[in-house]
Scaffold this active site. Structure first.
Site, mmCIF file in Angstrom:
data_model
loop_
_atom_site.group_PDB
_atom_site.id
_atom_site.type_symbol
_atom_site.label_atom_id
_atom_site.label_comp_id
_atom_site.label_asym_id
_atom_site.label_seq_id
_atom_site.Cartn_x
_atom_site.Cartn_y
_atom_site.Cartn_z
ATOM 1 N N HIS A 1 6.721 -1.405 3.541
ATOM 2 C CA HIS A 1 6.597 -2.808 3.929
ATOM 3 C C HIS A 1 5.775 -3.563 2.905
ATOM 4 O O HIS A 1 4.965 -2.974 2.177
ATOM 5 C CB HIS A 1 5.958 -2.935 5.324
ATOM 6 C CG HIS A 1 4.649 -2.220 5.447
ATOM 7 N ND1 HIS A 1 4.559 -0.858 5.633
ATOM 8 C CD2 HIS A 1 3.359 -2.673 5.392
ATOM 9 C CE1 HIS A 1 3.280 -0.502 5.697
ATOM 10 N NE2 HIS A 1 2.537 -1.585 5.534
ATOM 11 N N LEU A 2 5.975 -4.860 2.903
ATOM 12 C CA LEU A 2 5.269 -5.759 1.996
ATOM 13 C C LEU A 2 4.365 -6.665 2.828
ATOM 14 O O LEU A 2 4.843 -7.307 3.775
ATOM 15 C CB LEU A 2 6.310 -6.589 1.235
ATOM 16 C CG LEU A 2 5.831 -7.615 0.217
ATOM 17 C CD1 LEU A 2 5.162 -6.943 -0.977
ATOM 18 C CD2 LEU A 2 7.023 -8.463 -0.270
ATOM 19 N N HIS A 3 3.079 -6.696 2.479
ATOM 20 C CA HIS A 3 2.156 -7.621 3.140
ATOM 21 C C HIS A 3 2.215 -8.967 2.415
ATOM 22 O O HIS A 3 2.196 -9.012 1.180
ATOM 23 C CB HIS A 3 0.709 -7.134 3.036
ATOM 24 C CG HIS A 3 0.414 -5.859 3.753
ATOM 25 N ND1 HIS A 3 -0.297 -5.816 4.929
ATOM 26 C CD2 HIS A 3 0.708 -4.572 3.462
ATOM 27 C CE1 HIS A 3 -0.440 -4.560 5.322
ATOM 28 N NE2 HIS A 3 0.163 -3.779 4.439
ATOM 29 N N ASN B 1 0.868 -1.172 0.000
ATOM 30 C CA ASN B 1 0.000 0.000 0.000
ATOM 31 C C ASN B 1 0.908 1.226 0.000
ATOM 32 O O ASN B 1 1.789 1.339 0.854
ATOM 33 C CB ASN B 1 -0.893 0.006 1.246
ATOM 34 C CG ASN B 1 -1.838 -1.186 1.273
ATOM 35 O OD1 ASN B 1 -2.359 -1.588 0.238
ATOM 36 N ND2 ASN B 1 -2.042 -1.763 2.438
HETATM 37 P P1 5GP Z 1 -0.455 -0.349 5.570
HETATM 38 O O1 5GP Z 1 -1.874 0.074 5.336
HETATM 39 O O2 5GP Z 1 0.417 0.801 6.028
HETATM 40 O O3 5GP Z 1 0.110 -1.067 4.385
HETATM 41 O O4 5GP Z 1 -0.542 -1.431 6.700
HETATM 42 C C1 5GP Z 1 0.014 -1.304 7.967
HETATM 43 C C2 5GP Z 1 -0.227 -2.628 8.667
HETATM 44 O O5 5GP Z 1 0.512 -2.608 9.871
HETATM 45 C C3 5GP Z 1 -1.689 -2.878 9.040
HETATM 46 O O6 5GP Z 1 -2.101 -4.110 8.471
HETATM 47 C C4 5GP Z 1 -1.679 -2.932 10.562
HETATM 48 O O7 5GP Z 1 -2.550 -3.896 11.088
HETATM 49 C C5 5GP Z 1 -0.232 -3.251 10.869
HETATM 50 N N1 5GP Z 1 0.253 -2.711 12.127
HETATM 51 C C6 5GP Z 1 0.078 -1.440 12.594
HETATM 52 N N2 5GP Z 1 0.694 -1.286 13.780
HETATM 53 C C7 5GP Z 1 1.270 -2.493 14.066
HETATM 54 C C8 5GP Z 1 2.064 -2.953 15.159
HETATM 55 O O8 5GP Z 1 2.351 -2.244 16.114
HETATM 56 N N3 5GP Z 1 2.493 -4.251 15.101
HETATM 57 C C9 5GP Z 1 2.189 -5.068 14.042
HETATM 58 N N4 5GP Z 1 2.674 -6.315 14.099
HETATM 59 N N5 5GP Z 1 1.454 -4.659 13.003
HETATM 60 C C10 5GP Z 1 0.992 -3.392 13.006
#
Ligand code: 5GP
Ligand code: ZN
Length: 114
Positions: free
Chosen positions: A100-102, A87
């Site tokens: 980051h990569l999901h 994202n």
């Molecule tokens: P983004 O929308 O930025 O691609 O996704 C961020 C992701 O990070 C989300 O899926 C959210 O659940 C995850 N996330 C946010 N804060 C934390 C955290 O403190 N620890 C972990 N393990 N995941 C997090």
């Protein structure tokens, strides 16, 4: 980066369920999983967004993708497949501004993602 949650996890200052670590990357479980397996592959270098990449980061990004494929293989996701997502920016749905990569797996995914 002081106020970055992923930098804090990388520094060991915030907890995470880490499944892989090497010199350049940390891989841990997402705290709000959107699939039976939902991992975040996070470069240790703080880069906020895709557009902050420089030519020196090309190897890092290759390593990121290759690590995703080997982690997925180790978790038995190879046969059914899985989804990799970045994202990027506000319209891309990015919430944490540390690139980051999901890696999502363990159920069928739909398209378009919405
Ligand atoms: P983004 O929308 O930025 O691609 O996704 C961020 C992701 O990070 C989300 O899926 C959210 O659940 C995850 N996330 C946010 N804060 C934390 C955290 O403190 N620890 C972990 N393990 N995941 C997090
Ligand atoms: Zn960071």
């Amino acid at each position: 980066m002081k106020n970055c949650i992923f930098c804090r996890i990388i520094a060991g200052e915030s907890p995470a369920r880490i499944i892989h670590e090497d010199e350049h990357l940390l891989v841990f479980h997402d705290t709000q999983p959107q699939a039976p397996i939902h991992l975040l592959l996070v470069p240790k270098k703080h880069l906020a967004r895709i557009q902050d990449l420089t030519p020196t980061d090309k190897e890092l990004m290759g390593h990121l993708l290759y690590t995703a494929s080997s982690v997925a293989k180790n978790l038995g996701l190879q046969q059914n497949g899985y989804r990799l997502v970045i994202n990027n920016g506000r319209y891309g749905g990015q919430a944490v501004f540390h690139l980051h990569l999901h890696l999502l797996g363990g159920r069928p995914m739909h398209w378009p993602p919405g």
